[in-house]
Design a protein around this motif. Structure first.
Motif, mmCIF file in Angstrom:
data_model
loop_
_atom_site.group_PDB
_atom_site.id
_atom_site.type_symbol
_atom_site.label_atom_id
_atom_site.label_comp_id
_atom_site.label_asym_id
_atom_site.label_seq_id
_atom_site.Cartn_x
_atom_site.Cartn_y
_atom_site.Cartn_z
ATOM 1 N N MET A 69 -27.613 74.544 -20.094
ATOM 2 C CA MET A 69 -27.310 73.668 -18.967
ATOM 3 C C MET A 69 -27.006 72.267 -19.507
ATOM 4 S SD MET A 69 -27.601 75.591 -16.287
ATOM 5 C CE MET A 69 -27.863 74.596 -14.847
ATOM 6 N N LEU A 70 -25.903 71.690 -19.038
ATOM 7 C CA LEU A 70 -25.475 70.377 -19.512
ATOM 8 C C LEU A 70 -25.396 69.389 -18.349
ATOM 9 C CD1 LEU A 70 -22.535 71.498 -21.831
ATOM 10 C CD2 LEU A 70 -24.907 71.126 -22.461
ATOM 11 N N THR A 71 -25.618 68.126 -18.653
ATOM 12 C CA THR A 71 -25.444 67.065 -17.670
ATOM 13 C C THR A 71 -23.945 66.784 -17.523
ATOM 14 O OG1 THR A 71 -25.525 65.307 -19.310
ATOM 15 C CG2 THR A 71 -27.642 66.004 -18.336
ATOM 16 N N VAL A 72 -23.598 65.939 -16.579
ATOM 17 C CA VAL A 72 -22.192 65.586 -16.369
ATOM 18 C C VAL A 72 -21.608 64.953 -17.626
ATOM 19 C CG1 VAL A 72 -20.644 64.074 -15.069
ATOM 20 C CG2 VAL A 72 -22.392 65.395 -13.878
ATOM 21 N N GLU A 73 -22.361 64.030 -18.223
ATOM 22 C CA GLU A 73 -21.878 63.352 -19.436
ATOM 23 C C GLU A 73 -21.651 64.355 -20.566
ATOM 24 O OE1 GLU A 73 -24.701 62.403 -17.759
ATOM 25 O OE2 GLU A 73 -23.930 60.590 -16.809
ATOM 26 N N GLU A 74 -22.616 65.256 -20.745
ATOM 27 C CA GLU A 74 -22.513 66.260 -21.803
ATOM 28 C C GLU A 74 -21.364 67.225 -21.525
ATOM 29 O OE1 GLU A 74 -27.287 66.279 -22.879
ATOM 30 O OE2 GLU A 74 -26.477 67.749 -21.466
ATOM 31 N N ALA A 75 -21.212 67.618 -20.258
ATOM 32 C CA ALA A 75 -20.134 68.529 -19.879
ATOM 33 C C ALA A 75 -18.775 67.898 -20.157
ATOM 34 C CB ALA A 75 -20.257 68.910 -18.408
ATOM 35 N N ALA A 76 -18.652 66.624 -19.831
ATOM 36 C CA ALA A 76 -17.387 65.924 -20.063
ATOM 37 C C ALA A 76 -17.058 65.900 -21.552
ATOM 38 C CB ALA A 76 -17.465 64.505 -19.515
ATOM 39 N N GLU A 77 -18.056 65.601 -22.363
ATOM 40 C CA GLU A 77 -17.812 65.573 -23.804
ATOM 41 C C GLU A 77 -17.515 66.971 -24.332
ATOM 42 O OE1 GLU A 77 -19.834 64.095 -27.980
ATOM 43 O OE2 GLU A 77 -20.776 63.531 -26.094
ATOM 44 N N TYR A 78 -18.206 67.960 -23.789
ATOM 45 C CA TYR A 78 -18.044 69.345 -24.249
ATOM 46 C C TYR A 78 -16.608 69.842 -24.069
ATOM 47 C CZ TYR A 78 -19.061 74.323 -24.846
ATOM 48 O OH TYR A 78 -19.065 75.631 -25.275
ATOM 49 N N ILE A 79 -16.008 69.553 -22.904
ATOM 50 C CA ILE A 79 -14.642 70.055 -22.678
ATOM 51 C C ILE A 79 -13.579 68.992 -22.894
ATOM 52 C CG2 ILE A 79 -15.396 71.924 -21.168
ATOM 53 C CD1 ILE A 79 -14.314 70.308 -18.793
ATOM 54 N N VAL A 81 -13.069 65.853 -21.363
ATOM 55 C CA VAL A 81 -12.501 65.144 -20.210
ATOM 56 C C VAL A 81 -13.443 63.997 -19.846
ATOM 57 C CG1 VAL A 81 -11.324 67.204 -19.313
ATOM 58 C CG2 VAL A 81 -13.625 66.653 -18.497
ATOM 59 N N SER A 82 -13.030 63.192 -18.885
ATOM 60 C CA SER A 82 -13.875 62.078 -18.446
ATOM 61 C C SER A 82 -14.957 62.574 -17.484
ATOM 62 C CB SER A 82 -13.018 61.021 -17.761
ATOM 63 O OG SER A 82 -12.482 61.551 -16.559
ATOM 64 N N LYS A 83 -15.984 61.745 -17.317
ATOM 65 C CA LYS A 83 -17.036 62.073 -16.355
ATOM 66 C C LYS A 83 -16.458 62.162 -14.944
ATOM 67 C CE LYS A 83 -20.035 58.855 -16.948
ATOM 68 N NZ LYS A 83 -21.248 58.003 -16.988
ATOM 69 N N SER A 84 -15.515 61.288 -14.636
ATOM 70 C CA SER A 84 -14.933 61.312 -13.291
ATOM 71 C C SER A 84 -14.194 62.631 -13.041
ATOM 72 C CB SER A 84 -14.013 60.114 -13.069
ATOM 73 O OG SER A 84 -12.946 60.117 -13.991
ATOM 74 N N GLN A 85 -13.607 63.184 -14.076
ATOM 75 C CA GLN A 85 -12.936 64.486 -13.932
ATOM 76 C C GLN A 85 -13.961 65.581 -13.616
ATOM 77 O OE1 GLN A 85 -9.579 64.971 -13.974
ATOM 78 N NE2 GLN A 85 -9.917 67.098 -13.443
ATOM 79 N N ILE A 86 -15.114 65.518 -14.268
ATOM 80 C CA ILE A 86 -16.177 66.496 -13.979
ATOM 81 C C ILE A 86 -16.660 66.318 -12.537
ATOM 82 C CG2 ILE A 86 -18.542 67.216 -14.558
ATOM 83 C CD1 ILE A 86 -16.562 68.108 -16.661
ATOM 84 N N GLY A 102 -31.389 67.487 -6.026
ATOM 85 C CA GLY A 102 -30.493 66.882 -5.059
ATOM 86 C C GLY A 102 -29.660 65.733 -5.580
ATOM 87 N N LYS A 103 -29.927 65.254 -6.789
ATOM 88 C CA LYS A 103 -29.185 64.100 -7.279
ATOM 89 C C LYS A 103 -28.420 64.427 -8.562
ATOM 90 C CE LYS A 103 -29.643 59.267 -8.523
ATOM 91 N NZ LYS A 103 -30.495 58.112 -8.685
ATOM 92 N N PHE A 104 -29.123 64.824 -9.592
ATOM 93 C CA PHE A 104 -28.490 65.080 -10.877
ATOM 94 C C PHE A 104 -27.758 66.417 -10.885
ATOM 95 C CE2 PHE A 104 -31.980 62.199 -11.989
ATOM 96 C CZ PHE A 104 -31.243 61.179 -12.563
ATOM 97 N N ILE A 105 -26.579 66.410 -11.477
ATOM 98 C CA ILE A 105 -25.747 67.607 -11.526
ATOM 99 C C ILE A 105 -25.887 68.248 -12.907
ATOM 100 C CG2 ILE A 105 -23.365 68.454 -11.517
ATOM 101 C CD1 ILE A 105 -22.705 66.183 -9.557
#
Length: 152
Positions: A69-79, A81-86, A102-105
């Motif tokens: 499981m990855l955070t938004v920042e980690e997911a963006a770096e992984y693929i 793209v920018s965080k806004s794209q995620i 309910g808050k963190f993705i």
């Protein structure tokens, strides 16, 4: 006097090496030399200790890619793209994501791997292989229909 200080310095280095070898356990001198050579090669590859520390920091920052499981920042770096794209992908429900509090993705790494595999473009070789397989399947279906039509 100069020779005496060189001699003492040499003895001190020998003593340090002896101390180092004793800490290495029951290793032979050859094994110790191999370890020292590998350390020297590593040092030559990365230069000074500052570069080595930077290399380790970079490796440490990439370790998150081993988690499921990855955070938004980690997911963006992984693929890549920018965080806004995620965030856009999650708000448009293009990727499955989780909000346990309910808050963190959080996003599964395998979901991101699927994103990277979208819009595949096959090589000519793969297209020919797929066409041949489809042709064989069609011929097989045609033979079955022909046999049914003849009553066999």
């Amino acid at each position: 006097m100069v020779m005496t200080s060189e001699f003492i310095s040499t003895l001190q280095r020998v003593e340090n090496v002896s101390h180092l070898l004793s800490k290495m356990g029951e290793s032979t001198v050859d094994e110790a030399v191999q370890r020292i050579e590998s350390i020297c090669a590593f040092m030559e590859r990365y230069g000074d200790l500052g570069e080595i520390f930077e290399h380790f920091k970079e490796l440490e920052s990439k370790l998150f890619m081993c988690r499921e499981m990855l955070t938004v920042e980690e997911a963006a770096e992984y693929i890549g793209v920018s965080k806004s794209q995620i965030y856009l992908m999650t708000s448009n429900r293009e990727i499955t994501h989780f909000k346990p509090r309910g808050k963190f993705i959080y996003i599964e790494r395998k979901e991101l791997d699927d994103v990277l595999r979208r819009n595949v473009i096959y090589s000519k070789h793969e297209m020919n292989r797929r066409a041949a397989a489809e042709t064989m399947a069609d011929l097989s279906k045609g033979n079955r229909k022909a046999k049914k039509g003849t009553g066999k």
